[in-house]
Design a protein around this motif. Structure first.
Motif, PDB file in Angstrom:
ATOM      1  N   GLY A  45       0.791  -1.232   0.000  1.00 17.25           N
ATOM      2  CA  GLY A  45       0.000   0.000   0.000  1.00 17.25           C
ATOM      3  C   GLY A  45       0.818   1.274   0.000  1.00 17.25           C
ATOM      4  O   GLY A  45       0.259   2.366   0.001  1.00 17.25           O
ATOM      5  N   GLU A  46       2.149   1.143  -0.012  1.00 15.55           N
ATOM      6  CA  GLU A  46       2.992   2.340   0.076  1.00 15.55           C
ATOM      7  C   GLU A  46       3.481   2.822  -1.284  1.00 15.55           C
ATOM      8  O   GLU A  46       3.694   2.023  -2.199  1.00 15.55           O
ATOM      9  CB  GLU A  46       4.256   2.025   0.889  1.00 15.55           C
ATOM     10  N   ILE A  47       3.708   4.132  -1.340  1.00 16.81           N
ATOM     11  CA  ILE A  47       4.481   4.710  -2.439  1.00 16.81           C
ATOM     12  C   ILE A  47       5.749   5.287  -1.792  1.00 16.81           C
ATOM     13  O   ILE A  47       5.663   6.170  -0.938  1.00 16.81           O
ATOM     14  CB  ILE A  47       3.714   5.830  -3.166  1.00 16.81           C
ATOM     15  N   VAL A  48       6.885   4.736  -2.180  1.00 14.94           N
ATOM     16  CA  VAL A  48       8.155   5.160  -1.584  1.00 14.94           C
ATOM     17  C   VAL A  48       8.995   5.840  -2.660  1.00 14.94           C
ATOM     18  O   VAL A  48       9.081   5.355  -3.799  1.00 14.94           O
ATOM     19  CB  VAL A  48       8.916   3.947  -0.998  1.00 14.94           C
ATOM     20  N   GLY A  49       9.593   6.948  -2.312  1.00 11.32           N
ATOM     21  CA  GLY A  49      10.436   7.691  -3.257  1.00 11.32           C
ATOM     22  C   GLY A  49      11.910   7.430  -2.972  1.00 11.32           C
ATOM     23  O   GLY A  49      12.304   7.231  -1.819  1.00 11.32           O
TER      24      GLY A  49
END
Ligand SMILES: Nc1ncnc2c1ncn2[C@@H]1O[C@H](COP(=O)(O)OP(=O)(O)OP(=O)(O)O)[C@@H](O)[C@H]1O
Length: 324
Positions: A45-49
């Motif tokens: 469920g994450e968006i990591v940059g």
């Protein structure tokens, strides 16, 4: 274009927990250590940059995650299973990626490009393709239906029969994402997805990445466009000279003076000093007692809206590029 049928998705819509766990990943090229003992997790469920100045090791790290490079040290696990360093096996496991330079098949149609991305989820072999029996035809129809779903999802359905090379630049980038999604990933890696885009295209990409996440696919994204990264990501990791300088929420990262220093090209020893506990107080930006504000930062710093870009990302439409 003919390949097809579906095997169960490797993804994990609705599954919780850690999707990606990279531990101590190191990549050396002769005497150069491009990535130094980097740990990174991406949760469901994450968006990591992943950000960092040019040459920080971001793409090399991606290549280690996706089996293009065999890391000199370290391990990469997807949903608890250590991945082999073979890119097609990594894709089969559930990780898909796009590249910094567009890698479409320019003389194939939009639909055919997506169908190519489907091959890891198909079981039919060459013989079945040649014989074109009923099972093959059913599989082919299923693959085409899934590809069309992805074209609807990315807004490209109306262009299914256009040659990829004739699409505007922003749509070529979208098509790359559609093709990556065709392998039914649980984790999507995007390498500079907005490079060369105008603000409208960048905004559309942001919406698309949110929509991907909402489908249960975790995302790890490299970008130089700080506004994009800080708007999009739940968490941001910063690489500087191959090492992870810090990781945190966009709010924390964009205020960190070590990050600002790294983008401004502060000498490594000063960045290292600032990285030590308590060192930030002595670091650049604090010397005058006034933490830099976003309004004061020059272009090239992690100022929301700033783009520390390498430039040269014009419309593409060709296969390959100078960088993996
Ligand atoms: N195949 C290779 N052989 C030798 N050196 C390499 C190779 N690939 C990358 N490097 C070097 O590793 C370092 C990290 O490069 P990398 O492309 O990973 O950085 P990056 O953070 O992705 O940069 P950018 O933001 O400019 O894309 C650079 O010094 C680069 O020259």
């Amino acid at each position: 274009m003919t390949t097809h049928t579906t095997t169960p998705a490797a993804t994990g819509t609705g599954e919780g927990g850690t999707v990606l766990e990279a531990t101590g990943v190191t990549m050396r090229f002769g005497g150069l250590t491009a990535v130094k003992s980097v740990d990174l997790t991406v949760n469901s469920g994450e968006i990591v940059g992943l950000i960092g100045p040019n040459g920080a090791g971001k793409t090399t790290f991606f290549n280690c995650l996706t089996g293009l490079y065999v890391p000199t040290e370290g391990r990469v696990a997807y949903r608890g299973t250590v991945l082999p360093s073979r890119s097609h096996l990594v894709t089969q496991a559930g990780i898909a990626r796009t590249f910094q330079n567009i890698r479409l098949f320019p003389n194939m149609t939009v639909l055919e490009n997506v169908l190519v991305g489907r091959h890891t989820r198909t079981r039919e072999g060459l013989l079945a393709a040649l014989l074109r029996g009923p099972r093959f035809k059913k599989a082919e129809a299923e693959s085409e239906a899934r590809a069309m779903e992805l074209l609807e999802f990315t807004g490209l359905a109306g262009k299914r029969d256009h040659l990829a090379r004739n699409l505007p630049y922003g749509e070529q980038r979208k098509l790359e994402i559609a093709r990556a999604l065709a392998s039914d990933p649980g984790l999507l890696l995007l390498d500079e997805p907005t490079a060369g885009m105008n603000p409208q295209e960048t905004l559309a990409t942001q919406e698309l990445v949110f929509a991907v996440r909402d489908q249960g696919i975790a995302v790890l994204v490299i970008e130089h466009d700080m506004r994009f990264i800080f708007n999009l990501c739940d968490r941001v990791a910063v690489l500087v000279q191959g090492e992870k300088l810090l990781e945190g929420t966009p709010e924390v990262v964009q205020r960190d003076e070590r990050v600002i220093a790294a983008y401004l090209g502060t000498p490594p020893e000063e960045v290292a000093a600032a990285s030590r506990p308590g060192g930030a107080e002595d670091g650049p930006g604090a010397a005058d007692g006034a933490p830099a504000t976003t309004a004061e930062r020059p272009t090239g710093t992690p100022d929301p809206g700033a783009r520390n870009d390498t430039g040269g990302h014009g419309p593409a439409g060709t296969e390959g590029g100078e960088k993996a």
